[in-house]
Design an enzyme around this catalytic site. Structure first.
Site, PDB file in Angstrom:
ATOM      1  N   GLY A 292     -38.675 -47.842  99.728  1.00 44.89           N
ATOM      2  CA  GLY A 292     -39.928 -47.001  99.737  1.00 44.89           C
ATOM      3  C   GLY A 292     -39.025 -45.974 101.037  1.00 44.89           C
ATOM      4  O   GLY A 292     -39.535 -46.519 102.261  1.00 44.89           O
TER       5      GLY A 292
ATOM      6  N   GLU B 157     -31.300 -38.659  95.312  1.00 50.40           N
ATOM      7  CA  GLU B 157     -30.929 -39.173  96.199  1.00 50.40           C
ATOM      8  C   GLU B 157     -29.716 -38.676  96.957  1.00 50.40           C
ATOM      9  O   GLU B 157     -28.388 -38.818  97.385  1.00 50.40           O
ATOM     10  CB  GLU B 157     -29.412 -40.518  95.618  1.00 50.40           C
TER      11      GLU B 157
END
Length: 386
Positions: free
Chosen positions: A124, A370
């Protein structure tokens, strides 16, 4: 540097490739259409030991390495990126932070479960105002009577709401420090939050453009109480730790993207040999040949880039820049190859049941997740002294 795979690595590639073709591919269109999580496929992947590939046997792993994980991801992503990202996130974002930064007690508690693949973990990090600028984290964790009390929200968290999700590691502000000039610095730490903790809620799943069989939710944490011992790593090192996790993860995402790029090549070759136009198969037309040749060149280059980054990582050498280059090159290769494959398929490329159409929808996130393409360019330029 030798890029030829050892017999052990090649056996892994062959095994996962067969699994992808025989088990994953036949049900991919169904799960994509239904936006359903492929529990049966994930369960078989767990039985194969894929979720434990890079972890030592003492923690329930297969005793392999991160490169082995990347090889598996490439083969899965040829046919289904949703399945591949489920594995990637479960290992590099779910279990790897515990392995890298956890205490021995935390490793013993969580790694055997996560490495088995019978349970999933998530990471998270992202928030509505903290994506590329992760230092903008607003989720807070306050230490009260030996417990962390966590409040905040998270966005775009993979593997956070499945029936087998058991853990989400969250980044949170654990203190604020006022500097001499009056500016405020946030102390960001990482904390392990079991998904069954009261106050932890996975909100309604996103209706996404792609990766439809992957589990992705926003999270709400309301007065979530976990023990002080659930701090992962050193307090205040959360920001540095998740940057390391992202550096490694970019190699895995590059491998996934390479698989997507290669999958588009394979589908295009097959279609070009079968599709008839003007009395012959379209693969005999030089325009199609050249398009597929460029696609293969992109996939090959992407593979070399992630092989290089992974080899540096395993050798204990600096790899941050090489990881960014690999993700940049592979993400763009996947998107460009998906676009070209869709063009080769013509109208059929616009029909969702075809693999190339899924790659076209799925691959865009590879230039975002990412670390965006722009972030990779920034990191590469910084390394060049600019």
């Amino acid at each position: 540097m030798n890029f030829e795979l050892s017999e052990e690595y090649q056996d892994l590639v062959d095994t996962v490739r067969d699994f992808a073709d025989e088990v994953v591919a036949p049900v991919s269109a169904k799960h994509d259409e239904e936006h359903s999580f492929p529990y049966a496929v994930v369960d078989q992947m767990a039985d194969m030991g894929l979720f434990g590939l890079p972890f030592p046997e003492q923690y329930g792993g297969m005793g392999g390495d991160y490169f082995a994980l990347c090889l598996a991801l490439e083969q899965l992503a040829r046919v289904d990126q949703s399945v591949a990202i489920t594995l990637e996130a479960g290992v590099s974002l779910g279990a790897m932070p515990v392995y890298r930064f956890g205490t021995e007690e935390q490793k013993q508690e969580w790694l055997p479960l996560l490495a088995s693949g019978k349970a999933l973990g998530g990471f998270g990090l992202t928030e509505s105002e903290a994506g590329s600028d992760a230092s903008g984290t607003k989720t807070t964790a306050k230490l009260v009577n030996g417990e962390w009390v966590i409040n905040g929200t998270k966005e775009f968290i993979t593997n956070s709401g499945t029936d087998i999700t058991r853990l989400v590691t969250v980044t949170a502000v654990t203190d604020t420090i006022t500097r001499g000039d009056g500016s405020v610095k946030k102390e960001i730490s990482t904390i392990l939050v079991p998904s069954n903790t009261p106050g932890f809620k996975a909100e309604k799943a996103y209706n996404k453009v792609g990766w439809n069989a992957s589990d992705t939710h926003p999270l709400t944490l309301t007065d979530v109480h976990v023990p002080e011992a659930n701090l992962l790593g050193t307090r205040g090192r959360g920001y540095a730790n998740f940057l390391q996790i992202l550096d490694e993860g970019r190699i895995a995402i590059a491998a996934l993207a390479t698989g997507a790029a290669q999958g588009c090549v394979e589908e295009s070759i097959k279609y070009a040999k079968e599709r008839q136009a003007f009395g012959t198969n379209i693969g005999s037309f030089q325009s199609i040949q050249f398009k597929i040749a460029r696609m293969q060149a992109r996939a090959h280059t992407a593979r070399l880039a992630y092989y290089d980054a992974a080899s540096r990582m395993l050798a204990g050498k600096p790899f941050k820049t090489q990881a960014s280059i690999a993700k940049l090159v592979a993400g763009e290769a996947a998107m460009d190859n998906a676009r070209d494959a869709t063009q080769i398929f013509g109208g059929y490329g616009f029909i969702n049941e075809f693999t190339v159409s899924r790659h076209y929808r799925d691959s865009k996130i590879l230039e975002v997740g990412e670390g965006t393409t722009e972030v990779q360019l920034m990191l590469i330029a910084r390394e060049l002294g600019l």
